[in-house]
Structures are given as structure tokens and as C-alpha cells.
Design a protein around this motif. Structure first.
Motif: not given
Length: 634
Positions: A266-273, A329-334
Motif C-alpha cells: 500500500s505504501v509503494i502504491q502511494r509512492v507510485w501514484r 510537500g506530499l508527506w510533511p511528517v513522513g
């Protein structure tokens, strides 16, 4: 607004249809978990309000076991359970798929699933069987076409005749939860989707959960194994459901590793998109970004290091720049990664109720948080994307590229001077060792000033009979490792001995490739016969060595791969294809588009694809006992 009563009513209706009676303590725990899930932020990409049915596509389980019969799709689920696992092994293109470790299986008499009380009080007589596809078997004939590793998990309870299935749906980019009821001899199994929100109470990342070591609930625990053997009146070396009564700790360890990998999907999918932008952004740049991620992932699967080229523009101008400029900007707290492991538990028949401290309903904090400063973040992302592609897909791509390389001239040649030693191996063969290294004041095509090579050849009756190239370094950095000699010839030429050898990846059998994916051609190792050697004898007498040279040609066969990806970008932007569009990472779709652009035969896809449809609900379940026109589950 959160309404506790709504959740309680939904849970009550669902429990009325569940085939197993749950302890009221478990019911209370589920209600509490649903309450927390409603007021807490998720720790991963999984949504607590995702639809029960697949929003698109189909589960991997459906693609395996829905068969077209007389124009209609029907479930054909093998029984007994050992036949089911044997069938899955067949999709791994391995006649020995279960025995070679690609499928891991354990028995759990007193677990923490919703089936925990199914066999009460005969827990050890009817243990729950857990099966996971954990390994990759080389698919030389390309039969499977889909990645099974870390994507198919089964739980079987004989007493309740229930099969629980968690399998991946690549079209939706998520795991699907399914129940197979009446899974028994002379019964018609019914396949249904339980309430997803109830599943997510424990499976908080929408994926698998597992115990921490030492997995005392499983039959890797000798006391558990003895209890099962005694209850079933079996010998300690017997099998139950095709699973050994006692398994080594390596088996639950393999399941644990598989589940940890699956929880990163699910994390890789978020990065991909999201890292590459979405449909609101520049579609051309987003497609270029995903193509760069893809080329890095394919490099890591094609070359012998299992790594991508950190010097390529695909990395420096693509992923590296995005991590530095867009990630904050996408994940300011990681970006938080889920914790799939729950505390270890030693089963006690005298205290069967799961205590609060080890209950899987407890909310789990993230395992780690990815930020631009996370060590090896780029490698983790590319390794995750690369893992979505099956061995069959990569092997077919590798073979196609290599066949193309035969007609191409080398783009560079690595050369080094060598010291050659020979050793008699008990009279049946000879081992030739070579240690090579060179330096130059002038840089070669790679911009390198030194090359070192180490390896060995085995000779039998004047012929090359195997060997290895252990390591090749350029400027102190490894570019090739663990190459196996797959063929070659030895001959004498102008006073030199010349060994010409073909090499491949020792681990997976693919062709040898540099970090950028370029193919390694036929390697030559030559040496001069020094004074004192027999004229027709390639090896030195004891204590002597020869001088020689190694040459390693490299061909840029991946140029056609880059060109194919450029065409895929254009097709995506023009709307003729969506392989690189703002959709989940779908390896079968990408492989189909890539193979088409390379003028390769279309990849084989097993099973059928269910049409997107709203399926009826029945007694609180989402059921597919009655499918859309043309489909049947019976």
C-alpha cells in the motif's frame, strides 16, 4: 460524524450470519476496535471505509479458481485442502513447488483469528492450517504470468469447513478478503466477501498480520506439535492437511518475512501514484516520472547486483529530484509504514481466551516512517516496485533483450591483466584460478581507471566444464557478482591458451548484466604458457603461475527497452493506453503494454477477470453466490 450505534448494529447483523460462535469478550473487543478506528487516523494507506466488494478487477484467488465452463465462469476449488495447495504449486511452474520452500504451511490449534473457537474444546484435534506463497520459483515457460509471491494466503479450519482467503487485487491495488463456506467433501462451496470493516479491525493496514517470534502458537513449537499428534493419534513425522506435524522455525519465519513485504504494498502504491502526480497535474510529466521509476525497477531485476544504476539520469533527474523537492510537500511528517506483527502468544488450553495484551484488535503504532532523510529510501522504493513483477515476466524480457543484443556491437570492453594458477582436483578435473587487475592513466568509455576480476574455471578432458566469475569491480565498485559459467570452449591460439565462456546470473539463471541492465557478452580469459610447461598442457606445474588477460564485452541491448517506454509514455498521454496513468501499479497491464511495444508475444495471464459489477448482499454478507449474467460460483 461518528455514531457508535451504527457500528454496533452493523456488527450485530454481521455476527448473526457468521458460521462460528464468538466469545462475547471477542465481540466487545471488536466493538471497541471499531470505535477507535472511527476516531483515529489510519497509520497507512488503507482506508477504514473501503468498499467490501472489489471496486475494480478481481482477487488473485478468483483469477486462479474461477474457470470458464460451457461459456460460464464457475468456481473450481480443489478439495481436500492438500489438493488445493498442490494446485497452487502448479501455478508456480514447479513440480516441487511445496517442497522447495516456495509455499510455507503451518498449523495453529489456538490462534487469534475469528475462527479461534471453531473447534472448541478440541483445539488440537482440529488445528487451523495457514498457507502462504512466500518464494519465487523461476517460471521458465512463462505459464503463470502473475506474481503469486506475498499475494496469496489461506486459512483452513476443518471443523467449520471454512476457508479464509486474503489475496491481492492488482487492478484495485489492494488485498481482498474472502470466505469459502461449506468447503468440505460432497458440498458446494460458497464464496463470499465478509464485511471489510470488521476485517480491518485486526488487519489494520488492509493486509496480513502475523505473530512476532518465536511463533509459539504454531507447530514450530514442539509442545504444540506434540499436542496435535496426540489429539489426532498420529506419529510425530506424519502430515495433516499436507502439512508436517512439526515444522522448523524457518517456516513461520518465511511467512513473517512474506507478510512484512506484503504490508509495504500500500505504501509503494502511494509512492507510485502520488509522488509522480495525479490526473490534475501535467499528465506528460507524470507518465515520464513513472517510466523513470519503471526503468530503475527493471534494472534492479535484470542485473546481477539486484540494484539500479545510481548514476543514470532516470535516478538523478527523476527519483532523486522528486524525493528532494516533492516528497516534503506530499508527506510533511513522513510516510508511515504499518506494523504487521502482533505479540507472540503461548497457547494454553486451560486459558483459551485471548488476553488484552496480545489481542490483534489493539491499535498498532507505525513500524517506521519514511522521510527524504531515511537511509536507502530510494533503494527501498525501487525494490518495492520491482517486487511487483513476476519471475516469468522478467525472464521473458531478459531473453528478448539478449537475443536482440547478439546482432549489436559492444559499446565498451572491460580489460584487466591476470595471474593464472591451476590445480589438479583428484585427477578427475582441473581448477583454473584467475586474479585480474589493471590501472590506466586514461579513462575508458565508463570513465573508469581500474578494473579487477576474480574467478575460476573447471576443465575436464580438455574442455570447459563449469566455473564462476565471482566478482568484477570498476574503480573499486562492484558491477558484476556471482556469475556462473554456462558454456564455452578452450583452445590454443598463437602460443596462448584462450578460454571463451558464456556466463549467467548464478542465482536466477538470467543473462549477466551491468548495473544499467546492459548485457555482458562472451568473456575471454587468455594466458601465455611459460617456459617449463608441457607444450599442450594448459596448467602450470606446482608452484608456478602464468600471466594472462581477461576481456568482458558489454552490449547496450536495453536501448530498445528505453525506446519502448518512451512509446508507452506517448500512448498514455494520448489516452491509447493507461499503463503509466494515475492508477495503481498493475504489473500485468504494464507487462502487456511493454511486450506489445517490444513486439513480443503477449504475456500469458492465468484465470479470468471478473467484470466490474455491484453484487448482491445476503444476510449481512457480500456474496457472489449469484453473479452477473454469465457467471456462477457453483
Amino acid at each position: 460524524m461518528y455514531r457508535p450505534g451504527a457500528h454496533a448494529y452493523t456488527l450485530f447483523m454481521w455476527l448473526n450470519t457468521w458460521p462460528i460462535t464468538l466469545a462475547w469478550s471477542t465481540v466487545t473487543a471488536i466493538v471497541i476496535a471499531l470505535t477507535w478506528a472511527s476516531v483515529s487516523l489510519p497509520v497507512s494507506a488503507a482506508s477504514s471505509v473501503a468498499p467490501d466488494l472489489p471496486p475494480t478487477g478481481a482477487s488473485l484467488f478468483d483469477r486462479l479458481f474461477l474457470k470458464v465452463v460451457d461459456g460460464r465462469s464457475r468456481y473450481q476449488i480443489p478439495f481436500p485442502f492438500e489438493d488445493l495447495t498442490r494446485n497452487i504449486a502448479g501455478y508456480l511452474d514447479s513440480a516441487n513447488g511445496e517442497a522447495d520452500g516456495s509455499i510455507a504451511k503451518v498449523l495453529i490449534p489456538m490462534g487469534r483469528s475469528l475462527q479461534r473457537d471453531a473447534a472448541k474444546p478440541h483445539y488440537f484435534e482440529y488445528p487451523r492450517a495457514i498457507v502462504a506463497v512466500v518464494g519465487t520459483v523461476p517460471a521458465n515457460n512463462g505459464r503463470s504470468g502473475l506474481q503469486l509471491r506475498d499475494r496469496l494466503f489461506l486459512g483452513y479450519q476443518e471443523k467449520s469447513a471454512v476457508l479464509e482467503v486474503i489475496s491481492y487485487n492488482e487492478s484495485a491495488g489492494r488485498f481482498e478478503f474472502q470466505i469459502v463456506s461449506d468447503y468440505a467433501a460432497d458440498s458446494k462451496a460458497r464464496v463470499s466477501y465478509p464485511k471489510r470493516q470488521v476485517c480491518l479491525a485486526c488487519h489494520q493496514n488492509g493486509a496480513l498480520i502475523w505473530s512476532q517470534p518465536a511463533w509459539d502458537e504454531t507447530n514450530a513449537n514442539k509442545e504444540v506439535a506434540l499436542g496435535i499428534a496426540t489429539a489426532r493419534q498420529l506419529q510425530a513425522d506424519s502430515n495433516l492437511y499436507g502439512i508436517p506435524i512439526r515444522v522448523p522455525l524457518a517456516v513461520p519465519l518465511a511467512i513473517s518475512a512474506s507478510i512484512e513485504r506484503a504490508n509495504r504494498f500500500s505504501v509503494i502504491q502511494r509512492v507510485w501514484r502520488e509522488l509522480c502526480g495525479n490526473s490534475r497535474d501535467n499528465s506528460t510529466e507524470a507518465a515520464h516520472c513513472r517510466a523513470r521509476l519503471l526503468i530503475l525497477a527493471l534494472q534492479s531485476r535484470l542485473n546481477t547486483l539486484g540494484q539500479f544504476d545510481h548514476h543514470s539520469t532516470a535516478y538523478t533527474d527523476g527519483l532523486k529530484r522528486r524525493l528532494e523537492t516533492d516528497w516534503p510537500g506530499l508527506w510533511p511528517v513522513g510516510l508511515k509504514l504499518p506494523e504487521p506483527l502482533i505479540p507472540n502468544r503461548f497457547p494454553d488450553p486451560a486459558a483459551p481466551i485471548v488476553s488484552a495484551g496480545v489481542d490483534p484488535l489493539n491499535l498498532r503504532l507505525p513500524r517506521e516512517t519514511w522521510t527524504p532523510g531515511t537511509p536507502g529510501l530510494a533503494d527501498k522504493i525501487i525494490d518495492g516496485i520491482a517486487g511487483f513483477f513476476s519471475m516469468a515476466q522478467i525472464q521473458r524480457l531478459d531473453q528478448h533483450l539478449y537475443e536482440h543484443s547478439i546482432a549489436l556491437p559492444p559499446v565498451l570492453e572491460l580489460v584487466a591483466n591476470c595471474r593464472i594458477k591451476g590445480r589438479d582436483m583428484a585427477g578427475w578435473a582441473y581448477r583454473v584460478l584467475f586474479f585480474c587487475g589493471s590501472t590506466s592513466d586514461e579513462k575508458d568509455q565508463l570513465g573508469s581507471t581500474s578494473t579487477s576480476v576474480s574467478g575460476r574455471l573447471f576443465l575436464r578432458q580438455g574442455r570447459i566444464d563449469g566455473g564462476y566469475i565471482d566478482r568484477v569491480e570498476v574503480d573499486g565498485e562492484a558491477v558484476l557478482i556471482e556469475l556462473k559459467v554456462t558454456g564455452g570452449r578452450l583452445r590454443k591460439q598463437d602460443g596462448h591458451w584462450l578460454a571463451e565462456i558464456d556466463v549467467g546470473n548464478k542465482v536466477n539463471g538470467q543473462h549477466a548484466r551491468m548495473p544499467d541492465g546492459s548485457a555482458v557478452g562472451r568473456i575471454s580469459v587468455s594466458w601465455i604458457t611459460p617456459t617449463g610447461w608441457p607444450p599442450n598442457w594448459p596448467l602450470a606445474p606446482a608452484g608456478m603461475s602464468a600471466t594472462g588477460r581477461v576481456r568482458i564485452p558489454v552490449t547496450n541491448d536495453t536501448a530498445i527497452l528505453t525506446a519502448a517506454l518512451e512509446r508507452m509514455i506517448t500512448a498514455t498521454v494520448e489516452g491509447r493506453d493507461d499503463a503509466l496513468a494515475d492508477k495503481p501499479l498493475r504489473p500485468s497491464v504494464i507487462a502487456a503494454a511493454l511486450f506489445r511495444e517490444l513486439e513480443m508475444a503477449a504475456p500469458v495471464v492465468m484465470g479470468v477477470l471478473l467484470p466490474h459489477a455491484t453484487l448482491p448482499r445476503k444476510s449481512g454478507y457480500v456474496t457472489i453466490s449469484h453473479l452477473p449474467a454469465g457467471l456462477s460460483s457453483q
